[in-house]
Design a protein around this motif. Structure first.
Motif, PDB file in Angstrom:
ATOM      1  N   ASP A 557       0.833  -1.197   0.000  1.00  0.00           N
ATOM      2  CA  ASP A 557       0.000   0.000   0.000  1.00  0.00           C
ATOM      3  C   ASP A 557       0.868   1.248   0.000  1.00  0.00           C
ATOM      4  O   ASP A 557       2.100   1.169  -0.122  1.00  0.00           O
ATOM      5  CB  ASP A 557      -0.983  -0.021   1.173  1.00  0.00           C
ATOM      6  N   SER A 558       0.256   2.412   0.140  1.00  0.00           N
ATOM      7  CA  SER A 558       1.005   3.663   0.045  1.00  0.00           C
ATOM      8  C   SER A 558       1.961   3.867   1.208  1.00  0.00           C
ATOM      9  O   SER A 558       2.822   4.751   1.154  1.00  0.00           O
ATOM     10  CB  SER A 558       0.037   4.845  -0.040  1.00  0.00           C
ATOM     11  N   ALA A 559       1.826   3.057   2.251  1.00  0.00           N
ATOM     12  CA  ALA A 559       2.777   3.085   3.361  1.00  0.00           C
ATOM     13  C   ALA A 559       3.818   1.985   3.224  1.00  0.00           C
ATOM     14  O   ALA A 559       4.565   1.706   4.164  1.00  0.00           O
ATOM     15  CB  ALA A 559       2.038   2.948   4.692  1.00  0.00           C
ATOM     16  N   ALA A 560       3.849   1.350   2.043  1.00  0.00           N
ATOM     17  CA  ALA A 560       4.811   0.283   1.722  1.00  0.00           C
ATOM     18  C   ALA A 560       4.591  -0.972   2.556  1.00  0.00           C
ATOM     19  O   ALA A 560       5.505  -1.785   2.718  1.00  0.00           O
ATOM     20  CB  ALA A 560       6.255   0.776   1.868  1.00  0.00           C
ATOM     21  N   ARG A 561       3.375  -1.162   3.064  1.00  0.00           N
ATOM     22  CA  ARG A 561       3.060  -2.370   3.828  1.00  0.00           C
ATOM     23  C   ARG A 561       2.526  -3.446   2.892  1.00  0.00           C
ATOM     24  O   ARG A 561       1.765  -3.165   1.962  1.00  0.00           O
ATOM     25  CB  ARG A 561       2.020  -2.054   4.913  1.00  0.00           C
ATOM     26  N   TYR A 562       2.916  -4.679   3.160  1.00  0.00           N
ATOM     27  CA  TYR A 562       2.517  -5.801   2.310  1.00  0.00           C
ATOM     28  C   TYR A 562       0.999  -5.979   2.314  1.00  0.00           C
ATOM     29  O   TYR A 562       0.356  -5.944   3.365  1.00  0.00           O
ATOM     30  CB  TYR A 562       3.189  -7.082   2.796  1.00  0.00           C
ATOM     31  N   VAL A 563       0.434  -6.169   1.104  1.00  0.00           N
ATOM     32  CA  VAL A 563      -1.005  -6.378   0.953  1.00  0.00           C
ATOM     33  C   VAL A 563      -1.304  -7.790   0.469  1.00  0.00           C
ATOM     34  O   VAL A 563      -2.156  -8.488   1.015  1.00  0.00           O
ATOM     35  CB  VAL A 563      -1.603  -5.345  -0.038  1.00  0.00           C
ATOM     36  N   GLY A 564      -0.626  -8.232  -0.570  1.00  0.00           N
ATOM     37  CA  GLY A 564      -0.902  -9.566  -1.108  1.00  0.00           C
ATOM     38  C   GLY A 564      -0.119  -9.802  -2.382  1.00  0.00           C
ATOM     39  O   GLY A 564       0.568  -8.926  -2.902  1.00  0.00           O
ATOM     40  N   TRP A 565      -0.242 -11.017  -2.915  1.00  0.00           N
ATOM     41  CA  TRP A 565       0.412 -11.393  -4.162  1.00  0.00           C
ATOM     42  C   TRP A 565      -0.522 -11.085  -5.336  1.00  0.00           C
ATOM     43  O   TRP A 565      -1.732 -11.230  -5.224  1.00  0.00           O
ATOM     44  CB  TRP A 565       0.762 -12.880  -4.153  1.00  0.00           C
ATOM     45  N   HIS A 566       0.076 -10.700  -6.453  1.00  0.00           N
ATOM     46  CA  HIS A 566      -0.746 -10.287  -7.584  1.00  0.00           C
ATOM     47  C   HIS A 566      -0.081 -10.688  -8.891  1.00  0.00           C
ATOM     48  O   HIS A 566       1.147 -10.629  -9.028  1.00  0.00           O
ATOM     49  CB  HIS A 566      -0.956  -8.775  -7.539  1.00  0.00           C
ATOM     50  N   ALA A 567      -0.900 -11.096  -9.857  1.00  0.00           N
ATOM     51  CA  ALA A 567      -0.409 -11.530 -11.167  1.00  0.00           C
ATOM     52  C   ALA A 567      -0.343 -10.346 -12.128  1.00  0.00           C
ATOM     53  O   ALA A 567      -1.309  -9.602 -12.274  1.00  0.00           O
ATOM     54  CB  ALA A 567      -1.322 -12.604 -11.742  1.00  0.00           C
ATOM     55  N   ILE A 568       0.797 -10.201 -12.787  1.00  0.00           N
ATOM     56  CA  ILE A 568       0.953  -9.184 -13.828  1.00  0.00           C
ATOM     57  C   ILE A 568       1.656  -9.838 -15.022  1.00  0.00           C
ATOM     58  O   ILE A 568       2.065 -10.997 -14.963  1.00  0.00           O
ATOM     59  CB  ILE A 568       1.726  -7.941 -13.330  1.00  0.00           C
ATOM     60  N   THR A 569       1.790  -9.084 -16.105  1.00  0.00           N
ATOM     61  CA  THR A 569       2.492  -9.552 -17.293  1.00  0.00           C
ATOM     62  C   THR A 569       3.600  -8.570 -17.635  1.00  0.00           C
ATOM     63  O   THR A 569       3.334  -7.371 -17.801  1.00  0.00           O
ATOM     64  CB  THR A 569       1.546  -9.644 -18.512  1.00  0.00           C
TER      65      THR A 569
END
Length: 675
Positions: A557-569
């Protein structure tokens, strides 16, 4: 404030929940001061249940004075609205605590009731309340019309939509005059990403247009610079529709025009479409009208390049049939997809033309027909709606979005196939729409979506484009099943799933910097050096990326805290106009312009991005990467990467999602991260 039956005389869910809320408010109001806190839980739960319903915000606004007098805000900062700070509303609404969100939403609706002079508050005036809400709207524009982010969906669930409903209600009641300039900038930012689904943006432009048309409202000479271009792109694009006369009148005007007049109309519509990415319903009607005139005017109306014009002339019969079947005022947006499809030249790929003819004659299954009608209505018919969706996806592969669903892998696959293997995408559409079944193979073993009960998503998605609406549920179940096939294998399942799921072009080499069993970072320096050696032109022999490659990022997030894993290309790596090496990638998360904290802000325009691309400087992208694929047979020289580059990237990681994932860290990640 009694429940009101709907037109059929039936009491709605909202009515029932409002009745429950009224009872909770009365119980709190009648309780002595020392026991009001005991009634708070019942009131908060009743408020939450009402606010989750359509029309709930208005219902709570109507009860603002009763809630205030019952003592809902007593003993809290909200008890003194005159000291509330607009900049703190956003953090309150984004809180992980549902009660905090409900209190914040209710406080804004109380402010709205005061601003509308529905009741006189002893400590804040109607003018001050209106000014407060105007500032709240201006400071939280993304909550007004963008979809929830990955972080919001994971943390807040349905509450994220409750907040969007609040902001739409506030904007409708307060108006857009003081926030119009910021709104226009935000609309253009979204449109530069060229999403397939633009319903929310069109709805916002429509609301602003109606607001500006109110003779009692003076927006001022400088308010909303640029909004005229957006409004006219939908409602008054050319001379023949300048006064937004309606489709029937517009068509009668076209019938009176000569060829030169029609050409003027065609080029005007094409210019507006390619400028904004929006298509006017009048544009669709014009295209249908000139279809019988000449292909020259069709090309002008589509704004085609030389490649597109050649495709139009070579495949004229197919294009005419596609327009007849798919292009209607209700599906006008697909005109942009058709234009880009022709400009891509993919009709010259031998399987694509016959596949589109098959699409035109497709017989939909009852289930597919029902889903399309439920999502989009029955006008035009579902076959037309689906064909329009196909045109949009083939023309805008990077405009695919996952909606409010944890199906980034499936959205990524559709985008890849639309861009890299369009005839395979068309085959997928046929299987899903005609057979209500998709069969894929995992290491030679067939997997049928019909035999599978569940995927990553817990329910069927409804907020998708027509192609995704039908295909994603099948892909989601198959993707989850492929993961189950790898459950007993050591390491991350995406090593095997990604190439089987996405296609042969997904490289077989696989690197991950997270230990699946512990969640700790592992082999970080080797991981970063091999990513440079595989993708950075300075270290890979200036070798361009041939095929898009699946990858996984750790979203923060904007505070650089981990949110989750995400798929990109990963799409390409190149220098931007400022000579900064950047990674250009596709993010299916609806709006790619996100702040990932610690100065890592994803760019979507102004740094060399093509429409639909997101980008970050190479080292910042590498700092959020946790999975990538590479060709294991390519010669690499990872030792050439300077140690200071590795140290800089490692610093980004340690200040964000890797802060507690170092080997000595105490907080462990969940097993089996899924990009």
């Amino acid at each position: 404030m009694k429940p009101t039956a709907d037109a059929s005389g039936q009491v709605t869910t909202l009515d029932k929940r409002v009745t429950s809320l009224d009872g909770a408010i009365q119980a709190m109001a009648e309780a002595p001061d020392f026991s009001k806190h005991a009634k708070l839980r019942r009131v908060l739960e009743a408020l939450r249940r009402v606010l989750l319903q359509q029309g709930g915000a208005a219902a709570v606004q109507a009860r603002a004075q009763a809630l205030e007098e019952a003592g809902l805000f007593r003993g809290t900062d909200w008890a003194s609205p005159e000291i509330l700070i607009p900049s703190l509303v956003g953090p309150g609404l984004r809180s992980d605590d549902v009660d905090t969100v409900v209190m914040e939403v209710t406080s804004e609706l109380r402010m709205l009731a005061v601003a509308r002079e529905e009741f006189a508050h002893p400590t804040i005036s109607a003018e001050d309340a209106r000014q407060f809400l105007t500032q709240v709207l201006a400071m939280n524009l993304e909550l007004l019309f963008t979809s929830p982010s990955e972080a919001e969906r994971i943390r807040q669930g349905r509450i994220a939509h409750l907040i969007r409903d609040l902001f739409r209600h506030l904007a409708d009641e307060i108006g857009y005059d003081s926030v119009l300039d910021n709104l226009v900038d935000e609309i253009w930012r979204i449109l530069r990403q060229r999403p397939i689904q633009v319903d929310q943006v069109q709805s916002l432009i429509t609301r602003i247009a109606i607001y500006r048309g109110d003779p009692d409202i003076d927006l001022g000479a400088s308010s909303g610079q640029g909004i005229d271009r957006l409004i006219t792109s939908l409602f008054g694009t050319t001379e023949a529709c300048r006064d937004d006369p309606g489709i029937d009148v517009f068509r009668s005007r076209l019938e009176s025009l000569d060829t030169r007049g029609l050409q003027y109309e065609a080029t005007g519509f094409a210019r507006a479409m390619h400028d904004t990415g929006l298509v006017s319903p009048y544009h669709a009607e014009l295209l249908r009208f000139v279809l019988s005139d000449s292909d020259y005017l069709v090309g002008e109306a589509l704004g085609l390049s030389d490649t597109g014009r050649n495709c139009l002339l070579r495949f004229s019969d197919l294009v005419h049939e596609l327009v007849e079947k798919a292009v209607h005022p209700q599906t006008a947006q697909c005109v942009y997809g058709l234009a880009l499809l022709l400009d891509r030249g993919i009709l010259y790929e031998p399987p694509v033309e016959p596949a589109l003819w098959r699409q035109l004659a497709l017989d939909l299954s009852p289930a597919a027909r029902e889903r399309l009608i439920l999502a989009f209505g029955d006008e035009p018919d579902p076959v037309a709606r689906l064909t329009a969706g196909v045109l949009s996806m083939l023309g805008q592969p990077l405009g695919v979005g996952q909606g409010d669903n944890p199906t980034c892998q499936s959205a990524r696959a559709l985008s890849m196939w639309a861009g890299n293997d369009p005839d395979y995408l068309l085959q997928m559409v046929v299987w899903a729409a005609r057979d209500d079944e998709v069969i894929m193979h995992f290491e030679g073993q067939p997997i049928s979506s019909k035999d599978l009960a569940s995927g990553v998503a817990s329910s069927l998605p409804t907020d998708l484009d027509p192609v995704s609406l039908l295909v994603v549920p099948h892909l989601d179940r198959i993707y989850a099943e492929m993961g189950r096939h790898c459950a007993d294998r050591p390491g991350d399942p995406h090593r095997w799933v990604n190439p089987e799921f996405h296609g042969w072009w997904a490289a077989r080499g696989f690197r991950i910097n997270v230990d699946v069993s512990t969640g700790n970072l592992i082999d970080l320096e080797t991981f970063l050096r091999e990513f440079h050696a595989s993708y950075h032109p300075t270290y890979n022999g200036d070798r361009p990326l041939i095929h898009p490659q699946p990858a996984g990022v750790a979203v923060t997030d904007s505070a650089a805290r981990y949110v989750g894993w995400h798929a990109i290309t990963i799409l390409r790596v190149a220098r931007d106009p400022q000579d900064v090496m950047r990674v250009y990638f596709f993010n299916p998360n609806n709006d790619s312009g996100q702040d990932w904290g610690d100065g890592v802000v994803v760019s979507t325009a102004g740094s060399g991005e093509r429409f639909g691309e997101a980008s970050l400087p190479f080292d910042q992208f590498a700092s959020r990467l946790y999975i990538f694929h590479l060709d294991p047979l390519e010669r690499m020289e990872p030792e050439r990467v300077p140690a200071e580059d590795i140290a800089r990237i490692t610093g980004y990681i340690e200040r964000s999602w890797g802060a507690e994932r170092l080997p000595a860290g105490s907080l462990q990640a969940a097993k089996d991260p899924h990009p």
